[in-house]
Design a protein around this motif. Structure first.
Motif, PDB file in Angstrom:
ATOM      1  N   ARG A   1       0.942  -1.311  -0.730  1.00  0.00           N
ATOM      2  CA  ARG A   1       0.084  -0.298   0.046  1.00  0.00           C
ATOM      3  C   ARG A   1       0.872   1.292   0.030  1.00  0.00           C
ATOM      4  N   GLU A   2       1.905   0.998   0.664  1.00  0.00           N
ATOM      5  CA  GLU A   2       2.631   2.524   0.589  1.00  0.00           C
ATOM      6  C   GLU A   2       3.289   2.813  -0.598  1.00  0.00           C
TER       7      GLU A   2
ATOM      8  N   TYR B   1       2.011   2.496  -3.701  1.00  0.00           N
ATOM      9  CA  TYR B   1       1.322   2.987  -4.508  1.00  0.00           C
ATOM     10  C   TYR B   1       1.750   4.091  -5.157  1.00  0.00           C
TER      11      TYR B   1
ATOM     12  N   GLU C   1     -11.217   3.234  -6.571  1.00  0.00           N
ATOM     13  CA  GLU C   1     -10.198   2.156  -6.377  1.00  0.00           C
ATOM     14  C   GLU C   1      -8.451   2.565  -7.400  1.00  0.00           C
TER      15      GLU C   1
ATOM     16  N   SER D   1      -2.104  -8.610   1.465  1.00  0.00           N
ATOM     17  CA  SER D   1      -2.638  -8.162   2.886  1.00  0.00           C
ATOM     18  C   SER D   1      -2.660  -9.770   3.698  1.00  0.00           C
TER      19      SER D   1
ATOM     20  N   GLU E   1       1.240  -1.893   6.414  1.00  0.00           N
ATOM     21  CA  GLU E   1       0.586  -2.169   5.182  1.00  0.00           C
ATOM     22  C   GLU E   1      -1.049  -1.384   5.820  1.00  0.00           C
ATOM     23  N   THR E   2      -1.676  -1.218   4.806  1.00  0.00           N
ATOM     24  CA  THR E   2      -3.144  -0.930   4.781  1.00  0.00           C
ATOM     25  C   THR E   2      -4.367  -0.797   3.833  1.00  0.00           C
ATOM     26  N   GLY E   3      -4.850  -1.315   3.647  1.00  0.00           N
ATOM     27  CA  GLY E   3      -6.058  -1.469   2.537  1.00  0.00           C
ATOM     28  C   GLY E   3      -6.444   0.446   2.233  1.00  0.00           C
ATOM     29  N   TRP E   4      -6.537  -0.028   1.054  1.00  0.00           N
ATOM     30  CA  TRP E   4      -7.177   1.177   0.690  1.00  0.00           C
ATOM     31  C   TRP E   4      -8.890   1.535   0.414  1.00  0.00           C
TER      32      TRP E   4
ATOM     33  N   PHE F   1      -3.430   7.616   1.659  1.00  0.00           N
ATOM     34  CA  PHE F   1      -2.070   6.529   2.675  1.00  0.00           C
ATOM     35  C   PHE F   1      -1.601   7.550   3.739  1.00  0.00           C
TER      36      PHE F   1
END
Length: 742
Positions: free
Chosen positions: A8-9, A11, A41, A88, A95-98, A438
């Motif tokens: 995620r970081e 993107y 998304e 995930s 880590e983190t989702g959209w 993010f």
């Protein structure tokens, strides 16, 4: 194509790579673009926007196989992407989702109040409360004018009504504003109505009006030639005093010292009354005393003196005071919530004979405590002026119901305020939107892309404003717009991000890592190592006589203390290692192994409780994550420094406006974006620290800042709630938690 396997970081990094044509489809090899927007998304698409069925099938097959296979990594144009399992499943704490956007919760639809037929005074249309404020002439009057309620219309109409309908002598009326721009607008509106003698009405800022009183009393002493107009002139005086104190001219924050001195003067604190809170204030107090002495010896004065000395003049000369009390009978004051103690005492003094004081303001928009403003003056108006009438202008003619209702919800939590709620005149079914990037880099990308979508739908650049709490919070959005074709203007005071002391010092280490003979960088590094600048000539001489670099010469300086020599001996070899590191890793080494953390502790918080050096370091860390090499980071910093200098000269009302919330007060735009709506951003860390210590005033002012920011929007309001701020997990601002789902 989907993004199930991308950290995620990363993107933002991958997105920028796609902009430069560095990303290609693993199936067909054609260029890919990464789509990023507030409402959709992220996704990969082919750069030509065509649909490739075989690529879709390939993507689906990869995803299906991921469930049963261990992670297999593939190199794709320099990017290492896992192809076998979802990100995930990774245990990386970052880590983190959209997270999809949310619309503000709306409690109830717009309820239109029944109103009487529109009123008209001198052919100016007014609602009922506006009419009451205009026609209530006798006695003290407080007009609580909420956001978008037409306060300028009320003030100018009231002045016209007094002259035209009440027959009041224009020369007996004083209309006071806070800015020259507001004074000019008032004069322009008054001039549109041909009222006999209106030109004799005194309209101007506090400084312009009370300076004229000083000038009239003693033309020679208060001649404008004796005025200290610029901060650099003030700095010359206090730097002279600073040298006597042994303060390092390059390190001591003289700009912050001047702000502190001005604050003390505006709150009418003489040098003898001040009790310093820390070492910095002790030093500034000495500078304050010396500044006043040197200024007096030269027969000069500054802008703050215009009010202080006028107050003292009238206080010490009763006959002169009586003369001005006889001259001015009626007082109209704009933006009363921003008044400071000296201004308040002047108004009380002059209006005490007639008690004809009408003040217009909104305690919910009092946001200038750092200048000495205090909402208590508006809150205690009835106490200080017994019998005063209060008229509340509660109709908002600017913003949609959705925006007004959300802003009401935010400000209602403040305890020290007049209880009121603004009423909108229309609704547009566009609730405030909250989105969750993010970090700061992605935040800027999403905002710019959203602007592009609105521009394609017919909006104009001048319809947009991007608001942030502090200047440094605007760095990423400035950079993203500077790299786009969208015209914009930035309202900026002071230095750009890369010119800030801590940022420049940190980058100097990186510059020496690439070029150990960088003459500008070595100066900053020596300061960061607490080596006196007098040693610079020795260093340059040694580098010449021994044919070595500045960095190598550092280790040969003989004028250092033993502990300094030991530290330098350890640090010098590390410069060579820096050039081979990624920027983020190099910054870690500079901070932890090369002693930069000591510099931060000693100098990072001097004079500024809002913008700290340690925060600058965190901001550089976030920025560094975008770059693979130090050279790329430094090239970017140099380019953006040049861009910042270029944009400071531009003032285009038809462009996108970037500014702090403080600068936005009094303005309005169709579309507003608020950045950094997280605890520590808005509200600021400083206010949170004060709140933990039992002081609620700063947190209430921060809430007023949020209210002011929200009520700048007419049509749409988008609020950014980053999931990470300065590298750490962020918590949504306490001000908006009732408007979104946790």
């Amino acid at each position: 194509m989907q993004l199930p396997y991308l950290a995620r970081e990363r993107y933002q990094q991958i997105y920028e790579a796609s902009l430069h044509g560095k990303l290609h489809c693993a199936c067909c090899g054609q260029p890919l673009k990464m789509q990023m927007s507030i409402k959709h998304e992220p996704a990969f698409i082919h750069a030509d926007h065509s649909v490739h069925e075989q690529c879709e099938q390939y993507s689906q097959a990869v995803q299906e196989s991921a469930a049963s296979k261990e992670a297999v990594y593939k190199e794709l144009n320099g990017f290492r992407l896992p192809a076998g399992r979802s990100i995930s499943e990774n245990s990386d704490k970052k880590e983190t989702g959209w997270k999809s956007y949310q619309l503000a919760k709306m409690d109830r639809p717009l309820q239109i109040k029944e109103k009487s037929a529109a009123n008209s005074v001198l052919e100016i249309r007014l609602d009922d409360t506006q009419l009451e404020a205009v026609t209530t002439i006798d006695g003290p009057l407080l007009v609580l004018a909420g956001a978008g309620s037409g306060k300028t219309r009320v003030l100018t109409t009231r002045a016209l009504y007094m002259m035209e309908k009440q027959g009041i002598d224009p020369g007996s009326i004083m209309l006071v504003t806070f800015t020259s721009k507001a004074a000019q607008e008032m004069k322009h509106r008054l001039s549109e109505h041909a009222v006999h003698g209106a030109g004799r009405l005194v309209c101007g800022t506090f400084h312009s009006i009370f300076y004229k009183i000083l000038m009239h009393s003693d033309p020679e002493r208060w001649n404008g030639q004796h005025l200290i107009k610029w901060d650099w002139q003030k700095e010359q005086y206090i730097k002279t005093a600073g040298r006597d104190l042994g303060l390092n001219e390059k390190e001591f924050p003289y700009d912050q010292a001047l702000q502190q001195i001005s604050y003390w003067k505006n709150t009418y604190l003489t040098a003898g009354e001040i009790k310093p809170a820390d070492e910095f204030e002790e030093q500034v107090l000495t500078l304050y005393k010396n500044y006043e002495e040197m200024k007096s010896a030269q027969g000069q004065f500054d802008f703050d003196d215009m009010l202080i000395k006028c107050y003292e003049l009238l206080s010490e000369n009763p006959e002169l005071l009586k003369a001005y009390q006889a001259r001015f009978e009626y007082f109209l004051v704009d933006e009363f919530q921003d008044i400071n103690p000296v201004q308040y005492e002047l108004l009380k003094m002059l209006s005490s004979r007639t008690n004809q004081l009408c003040v217009v303001g909104d305690d919910d928009q009092s946001i200038y405590a750092f200048r000495g403003s205090d909402p208590s003056f508006i809150l205690n108006f009835k106490h200080d002026f017994p019998g005063a009438k209060i008229v509340t202008l509660a109709e908002n003619y600017r913003s949609s119901h959705e925006i007004v209702a959300s802003a009401n919800s935010v400000i209602s939590k403040n305890k020290q305020r007049h209880q009121k709620a603004m009423n909108a005149q229309y609704q547009n079914d566009i609730p405030p939107l909250f989105f969750f990037p993010f970090d700061e880099e992605e935040e800027a990308t999403l905002v710019v892309n959203d602007m592009k979508e609105k521009l394609e739908s017919g909006s104009k650049p001048g319809d947009f404003a991007v608001l942030y709490r502090t200047h440094t919070s605007g760095r990423a959005i400035f950079e993203r717009l500077a790299q786009s074709s969208i015209p914009f203007t930035i309202e900026q005071e002071g230095l750009s991000f890369y010119e800030r002391r801590m940022v420049k010092s940190l980058l100097a280490y990186l510059r020496l890592g690439l070029n150990p003979d960088d003459s500008a960088a070595i100066v900053h590094v020596m300061s960061a190592l607490f080596i006196k600048q007098s040693a610079l000539n020795d260093l340059k001489a040694f580098s010449i006589t021994h044919d070595c670099t500045f960095v190598e010469a550092l280790a040969k300086l003989q004028s250092l203390q033993p502990f300094q020599k030991a530290k330098i001996k350890k640090i010098v070899p590390l410069f060579k290692k820096l050039r081979l590191m990624r920027p983020a890793a190099a910054i870690d080494v500079i901070e932890k192994e090369m002693g930069f953390s000591d510099f931060l502790k000693k100098r990072g918080n001097e004079g500024n409780a809002i913008e700290k050096g340690s925060d600058d370091l965190k901001d550089v860390r976030v920025l560094a994550g975008k770059f693979e090499t130090i050279a790329e980071l430094l090239e970017h910093a140099d380019h953006m420094t040049a861009k910042s200098k270029e944009w400071r000269q531009k003032r285009d009302p038809h462009a996108v406006q970037l500014m702090t919330v403080h600068r936005a007060k009094g303005l309005e735009y169709e579309h507003v974006y608020i950045l950094g709506a997280v605890d520590g951003g808005l509200p600021h860390d400083f206010a949170l620290d004060s709140f933990r210590k039992g002081d609620e005033k700063p947190i209430e002012e921060e809430r007023r800042l949020m209210y002011v920011a929200m009520t700048r929007a007419r049509t749409s309001l988008s609020v950014s709630v980053p999931q990470y701020r300065r590298g750490r997990r962020a918590i949504p601002s306490r001000f908006i938690r009732g408007l979104i789902t946790p």
